[in-house]
Each structure stands twice: as C-alpha cells, then as structure tokens.
Design an enzyme around this catalytic site. Structure first.
Site, PDB file in Angstrom:
ATOM      1  CB  SER A   4      -0.965   0.006   1.181  1.00  0.00           C
ATOM      2  OG  SER A   4      -0.297  -0.295   2.380  1.00  0.00           O
TER       3      SER A   4
ATOM      4  CG  HIS B  98      -3.671  -0.803  -2.418  1.00  0.00           C
ATOM      5  ND1 HIS B  98      -4.171   0.479  -2.338  1.00  0.00           N
ATOM      6  CD2 HIS B  98      -3.346  -1.163  -1.155  1.00  0.00           C
ATOM      7  CE1 HIS B  98      -4.128   0.877  -1.082  1.00  0.00           C
ATOM      8  NE2 HIS B  98      -3.641  -0.095  -0.345  1.00  0.00           N
TER       9      HIS B  98
ATOM     10  CE  LYS C  21      -7.408   1.174   0.777  1.00  0.00           C
ATOM     11  NZ  LYS C  21      -6.965   0.231   1.778  1.00  0.00           N
TER      12      LYS C  21
HETATM   13  C1  LIG Z   1      -6.845   0.085   3.155  1.00  0.00           C
HETATM   14  C2  LIG Z   1      -6.252  -1.230   3.467  1.00  0.00           C
HETATM   15  C3  LIG Z   1      -6.839  -2.086   4.411  1.00  0.00           C
HETATM   16  C4  LIG Z   1      -7.971  -1.643   5.298  1.00  0.00           C
HETATM   17  O1  LIG Z   1      -9.154  -1.563   4.612  1.00  0.00           O
HETATM   18  P1  LIG Z   1     -10.309  -0.600   5.158  1.00  0.00           P
HETATM   19  O2  LIG Z   1     -11.520  -1.047   4.456  1.00  0.00           O
HETATM   20  O3  LIG Z   1      -9.887   0.780   4.825  1.00  0.00           O
HETATM   21  O4  LIG Z   1     -10.379  -0.820   6.645  1.00  0.00           O
HETATM   22  C5  LIG Z   1      -6.295  -3.337   4.557  1.00  0.00           C
HETATM   23  N1  LIG Z   1      -5.222  -3.735   3.843  1.00  0.00           N
HETATM   24  C6  LIG Z   1      -4.621  -2.925   2.963  1.00  0.00           C
HETATM   25  C7  LIG Z   1      -3.434  -3.414   2.201  1.00  0.00           C
HETATM   26  C8  LIG Z   1      -5.112  -1.641   2.752  1.00  0.00           C
HETATM   27  O5  LIG Z   1      -4.490  -0.826   1.908  1.00  0.00           O
END
Ligand SMILES: *Cc1c(COP(=O)(O)O)cnc(C)c1O
Length: 391
Positions: free
Chosen positions: A179, A207, A239
């Site tokens: 990330s 992602h 995302k």
């Molecule tokens: C954003 C993210 C999460 C958390 O997800 P949310 O729905 O925002 O709680 C978990 N793992 C990764 C790699 C992320 O980038």
C-alpha cells in the site's frame, strides 16, 4: 501506578515531525478537491477508477436507500443480512472466481477477524515486513507466534517456515500490492513455498482488486493463481470499488468457518444495504467501462516517464501507487507543504507507517485524472527541485 501523560507524547510527536493532522474535505472524491476551503488538485485518494462519485454508483446508492432505509439494523447473523448483501457476495465470488465470498464492514476488521479465526496460540503467522497494519494486528490479536520476513523475500520466508515447529499450523500473509510502495508480491513463488511446507496462504488485494487482472478481478487473476494456490483472498471495497467495506473469498468451507469463528464478522453491525447496492453497481461499471483500467495504466506511464525525466526518486511500482522517496519526515512534510502552495495535494507518509528514513510523498493516480493534471504535478515537482538547487 504511573500516570498516563498525553501531552508529553504529543509534544514528542510534534518535535519529530510525526504529528498527524486531518484536513477538512468539502467535495466528493475527484481530481479537483476542496480542502480546508481551498481548491487543490489531489493525488492522494485510493479511488483509482473514479467510482466513488460515479453517477451510476451514486444513483444505485440513493435508490437502495429509498428501498432499504439507511441502517442495516443488526449483525449479519442477527437480522442484518439483507438480500442485497447476499447478491453482492455472490457477485464478488463470481468476479474473483471463487466458491463464495463473505462481506466485512471494513478491511481492517476482515484482516483482524480472519487471522484471529485461522490461527491460535502455538501456531505461526509469517508476514511480509511491509504488510498493512491491519494484517500485523491480526497476527498479534491471534496470540500465534508472529514473525516478519524480509520484504518480498521468498527464501527468507522459506527459512522461517523451515525453522518452525512441525507440530504447529502456519499462516503466511502478504499484501498483493503494497500500500505504501506500490510494488507487487511474488505470489506464485510464495504460493509454492507455502504448499511445500503445508502453510496456508492469505493475500490482501486491497490495491489490486478492480485495477489488475482481467476485468479487474485482481492480482491473483493477473498472476494466474486460483483458490487452490491461495486459499484466502481478502480485498477491500473502499478503494478501486469506490464504496466501503471488504470481503474474504475462498472455499465453501472457509466461508462457513468464518461465519462461525470470525469475531469481527459476528459481533458487528452489517454494512448499510445501500453500500452493498452501490458496490454491486460498481462491479457493473467495472465491466461496462473497462477503459478505466487502461486509462489508469496510461497515466501511470505518463507519470513515471515524466518523473524519471526530471530525476525524481521513484519506487519499483507499476501500479497506481507511485511514491516519491524523500527520506526524513520533516523534509517530506516540507515538500508536501510547498506542493500545496502550488495547488497540488500529495500527502507525506512518515514512520511508523513506513520504515525510518523512507518518508515519502505518496502519489496516487486515478482514471479520472487528465494528462494535464499529471503534467501539472510533474511541473510542481520540477519547480521544487529547481528551488532546492537554488538554495
Ligand atoms: C486500506 C487497506 C486495508 C484496510 O481496509 P479498510 O476497508 O480501509 O479498513 C487493509 N489492507 C490494505 C493493504 C489496505 O491498503
């Protein structure tokens, strides 16, 4: 007892350039955003495909709110599991080519709940050093022995698996696309080594889902890996899908097991049904507007080409996450501030989110950005560099 003194901690954060502040956003997710009353060109959103404010997704949300109301009322196992949640689970299973999917209210909760359900005291969790915080926390909550292997280093992982107690179970956990770095894990090799040592593999595709693979099916699809190779797939909906929540996809047994055992599934209110309906529409837009993935790739190339031409220190990423490595947190903050004066918003990412000495400006691109937007960002970086040489 020792008193907890908050002000001392806050002062220390401030003096180290690690103090975190929130900005007030008053526009939807889109390239031109209104932040703290100012109009800025934003490069920090994870809305990679521009679905968070897509008219079809917004309309689906409104329509579902008219039909189901706002709140889900209870946990999935009580009375909160609506038909639209169920249809979304079926669509996500189909999209990822897996038996079934299970919705969670957030990615953080999915990761903590799944790892905690799968391993226990006496077992092992092996995690990539740069895994997302929620994956690390899942390991800690489980009370299993948690070990981190060097980033994307399969032979280091193998060494750790070798030295683990043979009478215990092991779960190997990795981000698919990291990330804060944007690079992709060598999943085929990780999957082979897991098979060799009987370890279960879990991949977090927060992602990659929506962005990579055929039809946005994700990183596993892009690397030709099936449910047999990677039994536990997690992805988020906040995302590229532009909504909120997350899901786990895998075998029928895995999903049934999680319904029985994952505490962050059992003991929390289901996501609002309208969010599920909006996500179903995001999946349809994904199929109908596949140009969004291609467009994103064009912008990534444009940014990378332009950035290397002006000598920016890019990372080995060909995804929408394009961090510019700076080094010290104060320096990253200063550059972020100066970009903001030029009308550009790029967040500085500092320790402990990233390792010490690797503070960076995390540029993220969206299919909604124009070529001009990317060029403006590059010009901004170039003018900062010119400033550096002058001073
Ligand atoms: C954003 C993210 C999460 C958390 O997800 P949310 O729905 O925002 O709680 C978990 N793992 C990764 C790699 C992320 O980038």
């Amino acid at each position: 007892m020792k008193k907890i003194i908050l002000s001392r901690h806050l002062q220390a954060k401030q003096s180290q350039g690690l103090y975190r502040r929130r900005r007030l956003l008053s526009s939807p997710q889109q390239p031109l955003i209104e932040v703290d009353g100012k109009s800025l060109l934003g490069f920090c959103s994870n809305d990679y495909l521009g679905l968070a404010n897509h008219p079809r997704v917004v309309a689906a949300f409104k329509q579902a709110a008219d039909r189901y109301g706002v709140g889900s009322g209870a946990a999935h196992l009580v009375i909160g599991h609506s038909e639209v949640h169920h249809r979304l689970e079926e669509a996500l299973a189909e999209k990822t080519g897996r038996d079934r999917a299970l919705l969670f209210s957030s990615g953080y909760m999915a990761n903590v709940g799944v790892i905690n359900a799968l391993v226990d005291k006496g077992d092992y969790v092996f995690e990539d050093k740069l895994n997302h915080a929620s994956l690390l926390d899942g390991g800690f909550v489980s009370k299993a022995t948690c070990q981190r292997y060097f980033h994307n280093d399969v032979s280091n992982l193998e060494k750790k698996l070798q030295s683990a107690d043979e009478g215990s179970s092991a779960l190997v956990v990795t981000d698919a696309v990291f990330s804060m770095d944007g690079d992709v894990a060598p999943l085929t090799d990780i999957s082979s080594v897991c098979e060799k040592y009987n370890a279960m593999l879990m991949v977090d595709d927060a992602h990659g889902f929506g962005v990579l693979g055929t039809g946005g099916a994700g990183t596993l699809n892009a690397q030709g890996l099936t449910q047999d190779d990677v039994p536990v797939l997690m992805a988020t909906l906040g995302k590229a899908m532009g909504t909120a929540g997350a899901f786990i996809a895998g075998s029928d047994d895995l999903i049934e097991y999680l319904i029985q055992e994952a505490r962050t599934y059992i003991y929390t209110t289901a996501m609002p049904p309208a969010i599920a309906a909006a996500t179903l529409e995001s999946l349809r837009v994904l199929d109908d507007e596949s140009w969004r993935q291609d467009r994103l790739q064009q912008l990534i190339k444009r940014f990378r080409d332009g950035a290397s031409a002006i000598g920016l220190s890019l990372m080995a990423s060909d995804t929408a996450i394009q961090p510019v490595l700076i080094g010290e947190p104060e320096q990253a903050l200063d550059m972020s501030f100066r970009l903001q004066q030029l009308g550009l918003l790029v967040t500085a990412i500092r320790p402990p989110t990233v390792p010490k000495g690797t503070a960076r400006l995390r540029v993220t691109l969206s299919a909604e950005h124009s070529d001009d937007n990317v060029d403006q960002l590059l010009e901004g970086f170039a003018s900062l560099q010119a400033g550096k040489f002058n001073s």
